[in-house]
Design a protein around this motif. Structure first.
Motif, PDB file in Angstrom:
ATOM      1  N   PRO A   1     -46.463  39.761 -62.044  1.00 48.52           N
ATOM      2  CA  PRO A   1     -45.028  40.085 -62.019  1.00 48.52           C
ATOM      3  C   PRO A   1     -44.673  41.160 -60.992  1.00 48.52           C
ATOM      4  O   PRO A   1     -43.545  41.182 -60.489  1.00 48.52           O
ATOM      5  N   LEU A   2     -45.626  42.027 -60.639  1.00 44.47           N
ATOM      6  CA  LEU A   2     -45.344  43.044 -59.614  1.00 44.47           C
ATOM      7  C   LEU A   2     -45.006  42.376 -58.277  1.00 44.47           C
ATOM      8  O   LEU A   2     -44.083  42.797 -57.569  1.00 44.47           O
TER       9      LEU A   2
ATOM     10  N   VAL B   1     -46.548  45.609 -50.072  1.00 43.75           N
ATOM     11  CA  VAL B   1     -46.805  46.802 -50.893  1.00 43.75           C
ATOM     12  C   VAL B   1     -47.408  46.364 -52.234  1.00 43.75           C
ATOM     13  O   VAL B   1     -48.380  46.951 -52.723  1.00 43.75           O
ATOM     14  N   ALA B   2     -46.837  45.301 -52.816  1.00 39.11           N
ATOM     15  CA  ALA B   2     -47.400  44.781 -54.068  1.00 39.11           C
ATOM     16  C   ALA B   2     -48.803  44.211 -53.837  1.00 39.11           C
ATOM     17  O   ALA B   2     -49.710  44.424 -54.646  1.00 39.11           O
TER      18      ALA B   2
ATOM     19  N   LEU C   1     -52.418  45.184 -55.576  1.00 34.92           N
ATOM     20  CA  LEU C   1     -53.129  44.207 -56.410  1.00 34.92           C
ATOM     21  C   LEU C   1     -54.475  43.783 -55.816  1.00 34.92           C
ATOM     22  O   LEU C   1     -55.085  42.820 -56.270  1.00 34.92           O
ATOM     23  N   ASP C   2     -54.942  44.508 -54.794  1.00 39.30           N
ATOM     24  CA  ASP C   2     -56.254  44.218 -54.183  1.00 39.30           C
ATOM     25  C   ASP C   2     -56.357  42.790 -53.653  1.00 39.30           C
ATOM     26  O   ASP C   2     -57.409  42.139 -53.761  1.00 39.30           O
TER      27      ASP C   2
ATOM     28  N   GLU D   1     -55.378  35.575 -51.604  1.00 44.02           N
ATOM     29  CA  GLU D   1     -55.948  35.455 -52.939  1.00 44.02           C
ATOM     30  C   GLU D   1     -55.708  36.765 -53.675  1.00 44.02           C
ATOM     31  O   GLU D   1     -55.940  37.846 -53.119  1.00 44.02           O
ATOM     32  N   ILE D   2     -55.246  36.647 -54.915  1.00 49.73           N
ATOM     33  CA  ILE D   2     -55.048  37.847 -55.741  1.00 49.73           C
ATOM     34  C   ILE D   2     -56.012  37.754 -56.916  1.00 49.73           C
ATOM     35  O   ILE D   2     -55.948  36.797 -57.700  1.00 49.73           O
ATOM     36  N   PRO D   3     -56.929  38.724 -57.037  1.00 48.67           N
ATOM     37  CA  PRO D   3     -57.876  38.650 -58.157  1.00 48.67           C
ATOM     38  C   PRO D   3     -57.161  38.811 -59.504  1.00 48.67           C
ATOM     39  O   PRO D   3     -56.124  39.474 -59.583  1.00 48.67           O
TER      40      PRO D   3
END
Ligand code: SF4
Length: 327
Positions: free
Chosen positions: A88-89, A166-167, A171-172, A215-217
């Motif tokens: 959601p961020l 920024v998000a 979120l790495d 890719e977002i872990p």
């Protein structure tokens, strides 16, 4: 009228080959930044490689990650159920960016690649090391209200304009890249660079490399989140300061936290020292104030942006309080 050659790539290989062979060529997708840059004469590519027909629009869950194709539109990503539920961020940050019309055109890859909005960069009558290396920096002694307070150099004090990034740094996320030498994954934190002695280069991409996705872990940050954006008007404006804050809180204790800022540096600016300070602490306004002080270590203002030195810590505290649901 500036002439250029238009090429529509129907495969990834053709797109990469076209750019690898021609240093003046550029990819185009939504065009929401590149077309402006061309119209103003900031950039004059001799060849435009249209990548909009490549199959890079997926938004999908894979084991351990969410994968988003680089041609997914900002509006599609922001509204996608997978993103709203799991990240959601990212959804909030995307909704804070630009306008609905622009979000319907702009792609994820283009958002990552967008150039600074420093007015001296766009004014071809003014010196700018980013546009013409060695010409000087008009903003350094000029009107620098929008400019950096972290990581700048005497060659460039511009900021990266994206909210989405920024998000993603908080979120790495990883940037997936394909190029003449094969594929690679780049940590989002390492993708954009500080200006140093070479203001012309915004990021670490090599000639011919194409962003194919991100890719977002998987992470636990779905409940306590906030993206605070302070700008001159309520929409369609770039951030003076933005803060992405997300916390994993169990029994009023912060188990984990991610903090990043926009509008403050040449790259999306993660706040690792403040994050470390907050881990294991009980939620309170007092510790958020301490974290904000820590986050500001190393900041430096120029003639017209000293207000950011007060606005930034206030924004960090406010964003953390809202994320923690602290009244
Ligand atoms: Fe150019 Fe950077 Fe100076 Fe702006 S701050 S004028 S982009 S060198």
């Amino acid at each position: 009228m500036i002439n250029f050659q238009y090429l529509r790539a129907d495969t990834q290989k053709k797109a990469i080959d076209a750019l690898a062979k021609d240093a003046s060529a550029q990819f185009i997708a939504g065009g929401t930044n590149l077309v402006d840059l061309m119209k103003k004469g900031v950039t004059s590519p001799q060849r435009i490689v249209d990548i909009t027909h490549l199959p890079l629009k997926q938004i999908e869950k894979v084991p351990g990650y969410t994968r988003i194709g680089s041609l997914a539109l900002n509006s599609e990503v922001a509204e996608h159920e997978l993103i709203k539920n799991n990240h959601p961020l990212l959804s909030l940050a995307l909704q804070a960016g630009a306008s609905p019309q622009l979000r319907n055109m702009a792609t994820v890859g283009g958002n990552i690649m967008q150039r600074t909005r420093c007015t001296y960069f766009y004014d071809t009558e003014m010196p700018c090391n980013k546009r013409i290396p060695g010409s000087g920096c008009g903003a350094l002694q000029g009107y620098n209200r929008m400019h950096a307070i972290f990581g700048a150099s005497d060659k460039c004090i511009a900021v990266h304009p994206s909210d989405m990034c920024v998000a993603l740094v908080a979120l790495d996320a990883k940037v997936l890249v394909s190029g003449p030498k094969g594929n690679r994954r780049i940590e989002f934190e390492d993708f954009h660079r500080l200006p140093g002695n070479d203001a012309a280069k915004d990021n670490v991409l090599q000639q011919g490399e194409l962003i194919t996705g991100i890719e977002i872990p998987d992470h636990p940050f779905t409940k306590n989140i906030h993206y605070l954006k302070i700008r001159d008007r309520a929409s369609y404006a770039f951030a003076l300061i933005s803060v992405a804050a997300t916390l994993d809180i169990q029994n009023n204790v912060i188990q984990d936290v991610r903090l990043a800022m926009g509008g403050v540096a040449h790259k999306p600016w993660r706040l690792p020292a403040a994050e470390e300070f907050l881990k294991g602490k009980k939620v309170s306004e007092e510790i958020f104030r301490e974290a904000a002080k820590i986050a500001m270590n190393g900041s430096k203002a120029y003639e017209h942006n000293a207000f950011k030195l007060k606005m930034a810590p206030a924004a960090i505290i406010e964003s953390l309080k809202i994320a923690a649901k602290l009244d």
